[in-house]
Design a protein around this motif. Structure first.
Motif, PDB file in Angstrom:
ATOM      1  N   HIS A   1      37.196  51.181  38.993  1.00  0.00           N
ATOM      2  CA  HIS A   1      37.409  51.552  40.634  1.00  0.00           C
ATOM      3  C   HIS A   1      37.531  50.235  41.374  1.00  0.00           C
ATOM      4  O   HIS A   1      38.262  50.246  42.351  1.00  0.00           O
ATOM      5  N   CYS A   2      36.772  49.452  41.450  1.00  0.00           N
ATOM      6  CA  CYS A   2      36.154  48.311  42.695  1.00  0.00           C
ATOM      7  C   CYS A   2      37.484  47.517  42.007  1.00  0.00           C
ATOM      8  O   CYS A   2      37.639  46.849  42.940  1.00  0.00           O
ATOM      9  N   LEU A   3      37.967  47.376  41.160  1.00  0.00           N
ATOM     10  CA  LEU A   3      38.660  45.871  40.119  1.00  0.00           C
ATOM     11  C   LEU A   3      39.840  47.028  40.853  1.00  0.00           C
ATOM     12  O   LEU A   3      41.207  45.910  41.028  1.00  0.00           O
ATOM     13  N   SER A   4      40.122  47.910  40.714  1.00  0.00           N
ATOM     14  CA  SER A   4      41.787  48.368  41.125  1.00  0.00           C
ATOM     15  C   SER A   4      41.495  48.350  42.817  1.00  0.00           C
ATOM     16  O   SER A   4      42.278  47.976  43.214  1.00  0.00           O
ATOM     17  N   GLY A   5      40.736  48.174  43.487  1.00  0.00           N
ATOM     18  CA  GLY A   5      41.061  47.644  45.081  1.00  0.00           C
ATOM     19  C   GLY A   5      40.686  46.857  45.678  1.00  0.00           C
ATOM     20  O   GLY A   5      40.346  46.396  46.620  1.00  0.00           O
ATOM     21  N   LEU A   6      41.223  45.545  44.482  1.00  0.00           N
ATOM     22  CA  LEU A   6      41.011  44.497  45.136  1.00  0.00           C
ATOM     23  C   LEU A   6      42.124  43.534  45.028  1.00  0.00           C
ATOM     24  O   LEU A   6      42.888  43.657  44.519  1.00  0.00           O
ATOM     25  N   ARG A   7      42.844  42.494  45.939  1.00  0.00           N
ATOM     26  CA  ARG A   7      43.840  42.286  46.780  1.00  0.00           C
ATOM     27  C   ARG A   7      44.037  41.049  45.482  1.00  0.00           C
ATOM     28  O   ARG A   7      43.015  40.661  45.025  1.00  0.00           O
TER      29      ARG A   7
ATOM     30  N   GLY B   1      40.219  38.154  31.176  1.00  0.00           N
ATOM     31  CA  GLY B   1      39.367  37.139  31.806  1.00  0.00           C
ATOM     32  C   GLY B   1      38.308  38.136  32.688  1.00  0.00           C
ATOM     33  O   GLY B   1      38.456  37.340  34.247  1.00  0.00           O
ATOM     34  N   GLN B   2      38.695  39.086  33.008  1.00  0.00           N
ATOM     35  CA  GLN B   2      38.167  39.712  34.718  1.00  0.00           C
ATOM     36  C   GLN B   2      37.071  40.013  34.827  1.00  0.00           C
ATOM     37  O   GLN B   2      36.227  39.922  36.043  1.00  0.00           O
ATOM     38  N   LEU B   3      36.030  40.077  33.748  1.00  0.00           N
ATOM     39  CA  LEU B   3      34.914  40.030  33.910  1.00  0.00           C
ATOM     40  C   LEU B   3      34.104  38.195  33.546  1.00  0.00           C
ATOM     41  O   LEU B   3      34.247  38.198  32.656  1.00  0.00           O
TER      42      LEU B   3
ATOM     43  N   ALA C   1      39.895  40.006  40.692  1.00  0.00           N
ATOM     44  CA  ALA C   1      41.377  40.298  40.511  1.00  0.00           C
ATOM     45  C   ALA C   1      42.253  39.417  39.874  1.00  0.00           C
ATOM     46  O   ALA C   1      42.331  38.340  40.708  1.00  0.00           O
ATOM     47  N   PRO C   2      42.721  38.720  39.222  1.00  0.00           N
ATOM     48  CA  PRO C   2      43.850  38.019  38.271  1.00  0.00           C
ATOM     49  C   PRO C   2      45.117  37.379  39.223  1.00  0.00           C
ATOM     50  O   PRO C   2      45.371  38.543  39.826  1.00  0.00           O
ATOM     51  N   MET C   3      45.209  36.868  39.857  1.00  0.00           N
ATOM     52  CA  MET C   3      46.383  36.310  40.005  1.00  0.00           C
ATOM     53  C   MET C   3      48.088  36.361  40.058  1.00  0.00           C
ATOM     54  O   MET C   3      48.088  36.404  38.267  1.00  0.00           O
ATOM     55  N   PRO C   4      48.367  36.232  40.204  1.00  0.00           N
ATOM     56  CA  PRO C   4      49.977  36.570  39.412  1.00  0.00           C
ATOM     57  C   PRO C   4      50.712  35.677  38.780  1.00  0.00           C
ATOM     58  O   PRO C   4      50.355  34.483  39.089  1.00  0.00           O
ATOM     59  N   GLY C   5      50.713  36.245  37.668  1.00  0.00           N
ATOM     60  CA  GLY C   5      51.213  35.184  36.805  1.00  0.00           C
ATOM     61  C   GLY C   5      50.134  34.085  35.630  1.00  0.00           C
ATOM     62  O   GLY C   5      50.485  33.307  35.268  1.00  0.00           O
ATOM     63  N   GLU C   6      48.611  35.134  36.036  1.00  0.00           N
ATOM     64  CA  GLU C   6      48.054  34.450  35.573  1.00  0.00           C
ATOM     65  C   GLU C   6      47.836  34.401  34.310  1.00  0.00           C
ATOM     66  O   GLU C   6      47.399  35.716  34.120  1.00  0.00           O
ATOM     67  N   GLU C   7      47.005  33.581  33.511  1.00  0.00           N
ATOM     68  CA  GLU C   7      47.364  33.987  32.319  1.00  0.00           C
ATOM     69  C   GLU C   7      46.054  34.551  32.255  1.00  0.00           C
ATOM     70  O   GLU C   7      44.773  34.399  32.003  1.00  0.00           O
TER      71      GLU C   7
END
Length: 670
Positions: free
Chosen positions: A289-295, A325-327, A352-358
């Protein structure tokens, strides 16, 4: 300062209001016939009308300069239970912050006048300070029901989140979906305000806590500008109020071990990008839930129980968090940093990963074991050393990419963690540092050697005691009950204080340790405490140094002369205070704890059977003879303590030496 109904206060509260000790109030009650009569309670634990007490103190020139806040709090507490008082305190904060648009707030009878007085006081003495005082008292009363995040830990979590989150903020949005009374949001606002304007988003399913958090944040200096604070009451998992408001950082101390978190109704929720959390893993639901709330690029820091890092049911979700790689890091904190204080809680740091971040399949997980770096010493009651813990954690993150990591810190390859268990417990992946183990071993050997000398000394004295082989004439025995009737001793039984008055966190000045039978069964050190100025402490049976403590339960039966600080006794624990001219305390304690004595005074049914302490027997011998036996009993008690401590240190030495030998660090032979 009268009200329409009497506000009850205890002897301890009167002492605080008058600025004296409780014994002084007891003396006033005994010596002054004009002292007010009790209006409730018992003669031993009375309650008085606060108005009558104030009038009496003023008439007798004993009304010292106590703050008006102290006189306000008993009136708030008299409004009702937890929720009634909490709502009134929240309304004080809202009003002081200029928020009078809460027309649907239901307040208990008599609260409006009291709130007006508190607001007037806040306008004179500082709104934030007055509200903080009332909130602190409310939290102290309900400490067992409401989990809070200590301020140093909250500040550390906010700092870590800001350090891991991506840069380029024009402003910072801080979110806490289980905000309680706002400890983490307050810390986040303080850290984030250096970057720019701060927006604070908070939610809590308890409307009283949400109201208190809202008032606190609006009153806090630098906590955010008007319109940039949004705290709502509601269940964030079942009905996310901020689903369309991504945050830059999320800080969360979620509820632990709750099975009814919404498993059935949320089975197809889009937030479970790493898999549906098992019913038994509510903490992993909060993580996602916390991850889903991040930009994108935002960071979250959660405080979690250690079992989340290792439970079998959650290994697939942990594996997915690692593979993507989110943790980023797991930090094991020393016990005592937050409730529950007996375990080593973990900080999980996510991004939270940036767009295009592998994905970071070939990446690493930072693990830091502050629990091993700052081990809790035996009988240590001091609060955590937050300066040292914070410095250690900051160094761990600052040197994350360095070739040589500090002791108790490691960058673990993700591929190494993706086994059948996916155990993320830091201590499982960090070998003890030789430079740290060597001093600890040296200190342990010094203490063991000293203890061995003490054991040998006691053993020599005890072995030299001459015991008759023939049956001697046994002096007449008497019982504890008979000795009490004769005035030779005073026997008092401990009691169970209200749960809400038992503190389990780091001790405060003046706290009274609370000893219970469960404490004795798991090591013997009190795990709870009572506030010295609280009602429970005033009513407790407190063992003073020199008193004898007797356990009235078969499985933990014992008796000893208390040599520590004043200690409150729980149920089935008894305090015996002797008349020194008639009884020797060491002789009496040694006689009472004899196993044969317990057998004849017990019920013999189960290990949890009670022992009738009043039936325990002791030989009737002259005082001089008692003292001779008392010295032997004292030496025997010392011998027992030394043996137990030597066994504990010996076990530590075996463990540490075994690790060192297994690592191949032996130089030379034995």
């Amino acid at each position: 300062m009268s009200t329409s109904r009497a506000v009850p206060v205890t002897l301890a509260e009167i002492a605080r209001l008058a600025g004296v000790g409780r014994a002084a109030v007891s003396n006033w009650r005994r010596r002054h016939p004009t002292f007010p009569e009790r209006i409730a309670g018992t003669d031993v634990n009375p309650q008085f009308s606060m108005t009558d007490i104030e009038d009496w103190l003023r008439a007798n020139k004993k009304l010292k300069k106590a703050t008006e806040r102290e006189w306000l709090w008993p009136r708030f507490e008299a409004l009702g239970g937890r929720d009634e008082t909490g709502v009134a305190v929240a309304e004080v904060g809202r009003t002081l912050a200029g928020r009078r648009d809460e027309g649907d707030v239901h307040l208990p009878d008599g609260a409006r006048e009291l709130i007006t007085r508190a607001v007037e006081l806040g306008q004179r003495e500082g709104g934030a300070e007055t509200f903080a005082f009332l909130l602190g008292r409310w939290l102290d009363v309900h400490v067992r029901q409401i989990a809070t995040t200590p301020e140093p830990l909250a500040a550390l979590m906010a700092e870590l989140a800001m350090g891991v989150a991506g840069e380029g903020f024009g402003g910072v949005t801080v979110m806490d979906p289980a905000c309680g009374t706002g400890h983490l949001l307050t810390a986040g606002a303080e850290v984030a305000k250096a970057v720019g304007a701060v927006t604070l988003l908070g939610g809590d399913r308890d409307p009283v806590l949400a109201a208190l958090a809202d008032a606190r944040l609006r009153l806090a200096e630098g906590g955010g500008e008007q319109g940039l604070i949004d705290v709502r009451a509601g269940d964030s998992l079942r009905d996310d109020p901020f689903a369309d408001d991504p945050a830059d950082i999320v800080l969360c101390n979620p509820p632990f071990n709750e099975r009814d978190w919404g498993y059935e109704e949320l089975a197809t929720d889009v937030r479970w990008s790493h898999g549906l959390p098992p019913r038994t893993e509510p903490e992993l639901a909060w993580v996602q839930h916390c991850l889903s709330g991040l930009r994108p690029g935002g960071a979250a820091v959660l405080l979690l129980p250690p079992a989340v890092a290792a439970r079998k049911a959650g290994r697939r979700i942990r594996g997915s968090l690692l593979r993507t790689g989110q943790l980023r890091a797991v930090v094991a904190l020393p016990p005592g940093c937050a409730a529950p204080h007996s375990v080593s809680l973990h900080l999980w740091v996510l991004r939270a990963p940036m767009p295009g971040e592998e994905t970071r399949m070939g990446g690493r997980l930072l693990v830091a074991d502050a629990a091993s770096r700052f081990p809790k010493r035996e009988k240590e009651a001091a609060p955590p050393d937050w300066a040292a813990i914070g410095a250690f954690v900051r160094e761990a993150f600052a040197t994350a990419d360095a070739a040589q990591a500090p002791a108790y810190v490691r960058q673990v390859p993700v591929i190494e963690l993706l086994d059948d268990e996916v155990d993320l417990t830091p201590g499982r992946h960090i070998a003890p540092s030789p430079t740290d183990t060597a001093p600890r071993l040296a200190e342990s050997w010094r203490e063991f050697t000293s203890l061995a000398a003490d054991v040998n000394r006691s053993a020599g004295l005890l072995a030299a005691l001459e015991l008759t082989a023939a049956e001697a004439d046994t002096p007449t025995a008497t019982t504890v009950a008979e000795l009490a009737r004769a005035g030779a001793l005073t026997l008092r039984g401990g009691q169970q204080p209200p749960e809400e008055e038992i503190r389990t966190g780091p001790p405060s000045d003046g706290d009274i340790p609370l000893l219970t039978v469960p404490d004795l069964l798991v090591g013997g050190e009190p795990r709870g405490r009572l506030a010295s100025d609280g009602k429970a402490a005033a009513e407790a049976v407190v063992a003073q140094p020199g008193d004898i403590v007797v356990v009235g339960v078969t499985r933990a039966f014992s008796a000893w002369v208390h040599e520590g600080p004043p200690t409150a006794l729980g149920p089935q624990l008894h305090s015996v205070r002797v008349q020194p001219g008639q009884l020797d305390p060491w002789f009496l304690a040694g006689s009472l704890r004899a196993p044969a004595n317990a057998r004849q005074a017990g019920t013999h049914t189960t290990s949890s059977s009670r022992i009738d302490v009043r039936r325990l027997q002791v030989r009737q011998v002259p005082l001089g003879e008692q003292r001779r036996y008392g010295e032997a009993f004292r030496e025997l008690a010392s011998f027992e303590r030394e043996l137990r401590r030597a066994a504990d240190i010996g076990a530590d030495l075996v463990r540490d030496l075994g690790n060192e030998l297994a690592a191949g660090r032996l130089v030379g032979g034995v």
